[in-house]
Design a protein around this motif. Structure first.
Motif, PDB file in Angstrom:
ATOM      1  N   GLY A 193       3.925 -53.131  11.448  1.00 61.54           N
ATOM      2  CA  GLY A 193       4.938 -52.286  10.828  1.00 61.54           C
ATOM      3  C   GLY A 193       6.326 -52.869  10.955  1.00 61.54           C
ATOM      4  N   ALA A 194       6.670 -53.348  12.152  1.00 60.84           N
ATOM      5  CA  ALA A 194       7.990 -53.955  12.341  1.00 60.84           C
ATOM      6  C   ALA A 194       8.154 -55.179  11.450  1.00 60.84           C
ATOM      7  CB  ALA A 194       8.183 -54.332  13.811  1.00 60.84           C
ATOM      8  N   GLY A 195       7.102 -55.989  11.340  1.00 63.08           N
ATOM      9  CA  GLY A 195       7.180 -57.178  10.495  1.00 63.08           C
ATOM     10  C   GLY A 195       7.378 -56.832   9.029  1.00 63.08           C
ATOM     11  N   LEU A 196       6.639 -55.842   8.535  1.00 61.13           N
ATOM     12  CA  LEU A 196       6.766 -55.464   7.125  1.00 61.13           C
ATOM     13  C   LEU A 196       8.126 -54.842   6.836  1.00 61.13           C
ATOM     14  CD1 LEU A 196       3.225 -53.939   6.456  1.00 61.13           C
ATOM     15  CD2 LEU A 196       4.095 -56.151   5.690  1.00 61.13           C
ATOM     16  N   THR A 223      -1.278 -63.323  15.965  1.00 57.49           N
ATOM     17  CA  THR A 223      -0.184 -63.150  15.005  1.00 57.49           C
ATOM     18  C   THR A 223       1.145 -62.805  15.668  1.00 57.49           C
ATOM     19  OG1 THR A 223      -0.807 -60.813  14.730  1.00 57.49           O
ATOM     20  CG2 THR A 223      -1.768 -62.411  13.191  1.00 57.49           C
ATOM     21  N   GLY A 224       1.103 -62.357  16.927  1.00 58.17           N
ATOM     22  CA  GLY A 224       2.328 -61.939  17.608  1.00 58.17           C
ATOM     23  C   GLY A 224       3.411 -63.000  17.666  1.00 58.17           C
ATOM     24  N   PRO A 225       3.106 -64.249  18.036  1.00 56.10           N
ATOM     25  CA  PRO A 225       4.170 -65.264  18.088  1.00 56.10           C
ATOM     26  C   PRO A 225       4.846 -65.499  16.742  1.00 56.10           C
ATOM     27  CG  PRO A 225       2.245 -65.997  19.316  1.00 56.10           C
ATOM     28  CD  PRO A 225       1.839 -64.760  18.596  1.00 56.10           C
ATOM     29  N   PHE A 226       4.084 -65.441  15.653  1.00 60.62           N
ATOM     30  CA  PHE A 226       4.687 -65.637  14.326  1.00 60.62           C
ATOM     31  C   PHE A 226       5.598 -64.464  13.970  1.00 60.62           C
ATOM     32  CE2 PHE A 226       0.722 -68.020  14.348  1.00 60.62           C
ATOM     33  CZ  PHE A 226       1.139 -69.254  13.882  1.00 60.62           C
ATOM     34  N   LEU A 227       5.161 -63.240  14.296  1.00 64.73           N
ATOM     35  CA  LEU A 227       5.997 -62.070  14.038  1.00 64.73           C
ATOM     36  C   LEU A 227       7.270 -62.110  14.874  1.00 64.73           C
ATOM     37  CD1 LEU A 227       3.174 -59.373  13.908  1.00 64.73           C
ATOM     38  CD2 LEU A 227       4.636 -60.059  11.999  1.00 64.73           C
ATOM     39  N   LEU A 228       7.157 -62.537  16.114  1.00 65.14           N
ATOM     40  CA  LEU A 228       8.333 -62.625  16.979  1.00 65.14           C
ATOM     41  C   LEU A 228       9.318 -63.662  16.451  1.00 65.14           C
ATOM     42  CD1 LEU A 228       9.837 -61.844  19.556  1.00 65.14           C
ATOM     43  CD2 LEU A 228       8.480 -63.554  20.788  1.00 65.14           C
ATOM     44  N   ALA A 229       8.805 -64.825  16.064  1.00 68.31           N
ATOM     45  CA  ALA A 229       9.689 -65.862  15.524  1.00 68.31           C
ATOM     46  C   ALA A 229      10.364 -65.401  14.240  1.00 68.31           C
ATOM     47  CB  ALA A 229       8.895 -67.151  15.277  1.00 68.31           C
ATOM     48  N   GLY A 230       9.604 -64.746  13.364  1.00 62.34           N
ATOM     49  CA  GLY A 230      10.185 -64.236  12.131  1.00 62.34           C
ATOM     50  C   GLY A 230      11.227 -63.166  12.382  1.00 62.34           C
ATOM     51  N   ALA A 231      11.002 -62.310  13.386  1.00 67.96           N
ATOM     52  CA  ALA A 231      11.960 -61.249  13.696  1.00 67.96           C
ATOM     53  C   ALA A 231      13.266 -61.840  14.220  1.00 67.96           C
ATOM     54  CB  ALA A 231      11.362 -60.284  14.720  1.00 67.96           C
ATOM     55  N   VAL A 232      13.175 -62.810  15.107  1.00 63.27           N
ATOM     56  CA  VAL A 232      14.388 -63.449  15.638  1.00 63.27           C
ATOM     57  C   VAL A 232      15.180 -64.111  14.515  1.00 63.27           C
ATOM     58  CG1 VAL A 232      15.239 -65.271  17.158  1.00 63.27           C
ATOM     59  CG2 VAL A 232      13.412 -63.749  17.941  1.00 63.27           C
ATOM     60  N   LEU A 233      14.471 -64.800  13.628  1.00 62.82           N
ATOM     61  CA  LEU A 233      15.127 -65.480  12.512  1.00 62.82           C
ATOM     62  C   LEU A 233      15.775 -64.472  11.566  1.00 62.82           C
ATOM     63  CD1 LEU A 233      15.665 -68.217  11.197  1.00 62.82           C
ATOM     64  CD2 LEU A 233      13.459 -68.028  10.032  1.00 62.82           C
ATOM     65  N   ALA A 234      15.061 -63.391  11.263  1.00 60.65           N
ATOM     66  CA  ALA A 234      15.598 -62.393  10.334  1.00 60.65           C
ATOM     67  C   ALA A 234      16.824 -61.695  10.908  1.00 60.65           C
ATOM     68  CB  ALA A 234      14.512 -61.365  10.000  1.00 60.65           C
ATOM     69  N   LEU A 235      16.762 -61.295  12.164  1.00 55.30           N
ATOM     70  CA  LEU A 235      17.904 -60.608  12.776  1.00 55.30           C
ATOM     71  C   LEU A 235      19.132 -61.517  12.859  1.00 55.30           C
ATOM     72  CD1 LEU A 235      16.062 -58.692  15.648  1.00 55.30           C
ATOM     73  CD2 LEU A 235      17.009 -57.726  13.532  1.00 55.30           C
ATOM     74  N   ALA A 239      11.738 -66.610   7.203  1.00 56.99           N
ATOM     75  CA  ALA A 239      11.539 -65.392   7.992  1.00 56.99           C
ATOM     76  C   ALA A 239      10.568 -64.445   7.309  1.00 56.99           C
ATOM     77  CB  ALA A 239      12.881 -64.697   8.222  1.00 56.99           C
ATOM     78  N   THR A 240      10.716 -64.280   5.998  1.00 59.08           N
ATOM     79  CA  THR A 240       9.808 -63.401   5.264  1.00 59.08           C
ATOM     80  C   THR A 240       8.384 -63.914   5.295  1.00 59.08           C
ATOM     81  OG1 THR A 240      11.632 -62.794   3.800  1.00 59.08           O
ATOM     82  CG2 THR A 240       9.419 -62.289   3.042  1.00 59.08           C
ATOM     83  N   THR A 241       8.222 -65.217   5.182  1.00 56.50           N
ATOM     84  CA  THR A 241       6.887 -65.794   5.221  1.00 56.50           C
ATOM     85  C   THR A 241       6.225 -65.571   6.571  1.00 56.50           C
ATOM     86  OG1 THR A 241       7.543 -67.482   3.614  1.00 56.50           O
ATOM     87  CG2 THR A 241       5.571 -67.918   4.921  1.00 56.50           C
ATOM     88  N   LEU A 242       6.968 -65.803   7.642  1.00 55.37           N
ATOM     89  CA  LEU A 242       6.415 -65.571   8.978  1.00 55.37           C
ATOM     90  C   LEU A 242       6.050 -64.103   9.185  1.00 55.37           C
ATOM     91  CD1 LEU A 242       8.829 -67.782  11.123  1.00 55.37           C
ATOM     92  CD2 LEU A 242       6.395 -68.201  10.736  1.00 55.37           C
ATOM     93  N   LEU A 243       6.962 -63.209   8.813  1.00 48.02           N
ATOM     94  CA  LEU A 243       6.741 -61.790   9.041  1.00 48.02           C
ATOM     95  C   LEU A 243       5.621 -61.243   8.168  1.00 48.02           C
ATOM     96  CD1 LEU A 243      10.493 -60.691   9.210  1.00 48.02           C
ATOM     97  CD2 LEU A 243       8.868 -60.644  11.107  1.00 48.02           C
ATOM     98  N   LEU A 301      18.639 -53.978   9.385  1.00 46.59           N
ATOM     99  CA  LEU A 301      17.494 -54.725   9.896  1.00 46.59           C
ATOM    100  C   LEU A 301      16.887 -54.077  11.151  1.00 46.59           C
ATOM    101  CD1 LEU A 301      18.704 -58.410   9.331  1.00 46.59           C
ATOM    102  CD2 LEU A 301      17.215 -57.027   7.880  1.00 46.59           C
ATOM    103  N   PRO A 302      17.685 -53.734  12.184  1.00 46.78           N
ATOM    104  CA  PRO A 302      17.072 -53.069  13.342  1.00 46.78           C
ATOM    105  C   PRO A 302      16.459 -51.715  12.998  1.00 46.78           C
ATOM    106  CG  PRO A 302      19.230 -53.952  13.912  1.00 46.78           C
ATOM    107  CD  PRO A 302      19.092 -54.060  12.434  1.00 46.78           C
ATOM    108  N   TYR A 303      17.130 -50.938  12.148  1.00 45.02           N
ATOM    109  CA  TYR A 303      16.566 -49.650  11.754  1.00 45.02           C
ATOM    110  C   TYR A 303      15.228 -49.835  11.038  1.00 45.02           C
ATOM    111  CZ  TYR A 303      20.082 -46.076  12.868  1.00 45.02           C
ATOM    112  OH  TYR A 303      20.880 -45.178  13.532  1.00 45.02           O
ATOM    113  N   SER A 304      15.161 -50.801  10.130  1.00 45.13           N
ATOM    114  CA  SER A 304      13.900 -51.059   9.418  1.00 45.13           C
ATOM    115  C   SER A 304      12.802 -51.478  10.375  1.00 45.13           C
ATOM    116  CB  SER A 304      14.118 -52.149   8.360  1.00 45.13           C
ATOM    117  OG  SER A 304      15.074 -51.753   7.403  1.00 45.13           O
ATOM    118  N   MET A 305      13.179 -52.233  11.395  1.00 49.16           N
ATOM    119  CA  MET A 305      12.218 -52.708  12.377  1.00 49.16           C
ATOM    120  C   MET A 305      11.623 -51.555  13.189  1.00 49.16           C
ATOM    121  SD  MET A 305      12.967 -55.724  15.129  1.00 49.16           S
ATOM    122  CE  MET A 305      11.668 -56.463  16.106  1.00 49.16           C
ATOM    123  N   VAL A 306      12.376 -50.463  13.343  1.00 50.04           N
ATOM    124  CA  VAL A 306      11.891 -49.307  14.109  1.00 50.04           C
ATOM    125  C   VAL A 306      11.220 -48.274  13.206  1.00 50.04           C
ATOM    126  CG1 VAL A 306      12.593 -47.398  15.605  1.00 50.04           C
ATOM    127  CG2 VAL A 306      13.631 -49.654  15.897  1.00 50.04           C
TER     128      VAL A 306
END
Length: 351
Positions: A87-90, A215-227, A260-264, A298-303
């Motif tokens: 959910g956070a990734g999407l 999939t967690g490491p890819f989501l984490l990397a994408g989240a850091v990049l997006a933020l 970032a979108t591709t990773l997430l 971005l943080p609101y969407s992530m939550v």
């Protein structure tokens, strides 16, 4: 004749207003986190067999091997963690895509990421006989990445950078080709179709912790990049010329945004299948609560996105008890009316 000059009215205290708005945003984000915590506990307690919250807490910290403990540890904890991460990734991917393309109706599938992941999964099932999500998750990630790169190269052909409209058109073309390939392969091979049809609905059931760790490491990397792209995305929202004037490197920002979108989206789709409408609707709710500032959107969407996804998963467990309806179907029922509302109300859809 003496002229008495009247004192000018004092200017409004802008810093105070800004501080007040920041405080409201922080409070709102804290409230959203509290709601997310409640929905997470509900996801662990609600299902075909309801389990009291006290038992849930006890089994989380003092596992005793009971029937309820097995259900919580082996079934509900993995799908809840998957709902939180996916959910956070999407949500993040949708917010980045809408800001990057300046298109309020853009979603993570706009770059062909979902179609690329689907094509790779079909190949993995049909050609290699891989039927477990943990087995074909790497193929889905690779397919998503290849599709995103192809879309960007087509959108930037003959130019130094890809414009938003060209990216959208290239994404639609690549997605159409890949979807035709997917159904061509699936319909000519009953075994492939049987394995693909469950994954293509999109849901959290049937996945184990191995999928989360993969999939967690890819989501984490994408989240850091997006933020980290929040400020450049704010500048891009003003237009390409204004963005350049503010010192933003448009090409680099778009490449990083697509990465970032591709990773997430690639990792989320690989883990749970192509779940629609989460990345489309949640950023609009976030902007309605915070305004257009991407540092808050971005943080609101992530939550907010995992709240929607977990709530949809809970509803799917309850309405068809003792069976289940996949979360991807529930989000489609929720998201389709919202899409119509966004299309009809221009002010709500504006970035």
């Amino acid at each position: 004749m003496n002229v008495i000059e009247r004192p000018r009215p004092a200017a409004p205290p802008a810093p105070v207003r800004r501080a007040g708005r920041t405080g409201a945003r922080v409070t709102g984000l804290a409230a959203a986190v509290a709601v997310l915590a409640f929905v997470t506990m509900a996801s662990l307690a609600v299902g075909a067999k309801p389990i009291p919250l006290g038992t849930v807490v006890h089994e989380l910290f003092h596992y005793d091997g009971s029937g309820d403990g097995v259900i919580i540890r082996t079934l509900r904890v993995p799908r809840t963690l998957l709902g939180l991460t996916v959910g956070a990734g999407l949500g993040l991917a949708g917010a980045v895509m809408q800001a990057l393309t300046r298109n309020p109706l853009a979603d993570p599938g706009l770059l062909g990421v979902n179609a690329g992941a689907s094509a790779a999964v079909v190949v993995a099932i049909g050609a290699l006989g891989l039927h477990s999500p943990a087995a074909y998750v790497w193929f889905a990630l690779a397919g998503a990445a290849i599709a995103a790169v192809a879309v960007y190269l087509l959108g930037a052909r003959g130019r130094s950078t890809a414009a938003p409209v060209r990216l959208a058109l290239a994404g639609a073309a690549v997605s159409a080709v890949l979807i035709a390939l997917v159904w061509g392969l699936a319909l000519t091979n009953p075994v492939t179709f049987d394995g693909y049809r469950f994954w293509s609905v999109g849901g959290l059931a049937g996945r184990n912790l191995a999928v989360v760790w993969q999939t967690g490491p890819f989501l984490l990397a994408g989240a850091v990049l997006a933020l980290g792209l929040a400020r450049p995305l704010n500048a891009i929202a003003l237009g390409d010329e204004a963005g350049r004037a503010l010192g933003v490197h448009l090409g680099r920002t778009r490449v990083l945004g697509i990465g970032a979108t591709t990773l997430l989206c690639g990792a989320a789709t690989a883990a749970a299948g192509p779940i629609g409408f989460v990345g489309l609707t949640v950023p609009h709710v976030a902007r309605a609560l915070t305004g257009p500032d991407q540092r808050w959107v971005l943080p609101y969407s992530m939550v907010l996105a995992p709240i929607l996804l977990l709530a949809a998963d809970i509803v799917g467990r309850v309405v068809a008890r003792p069976g289940e309806i996949e979360a991807g179907i529930v989000t489609a029922f929720v998201g389709a009316p919202v899409l119509v509302l966004l299309a009809r109300r221009r002010r709500l859809a504006a970035l």
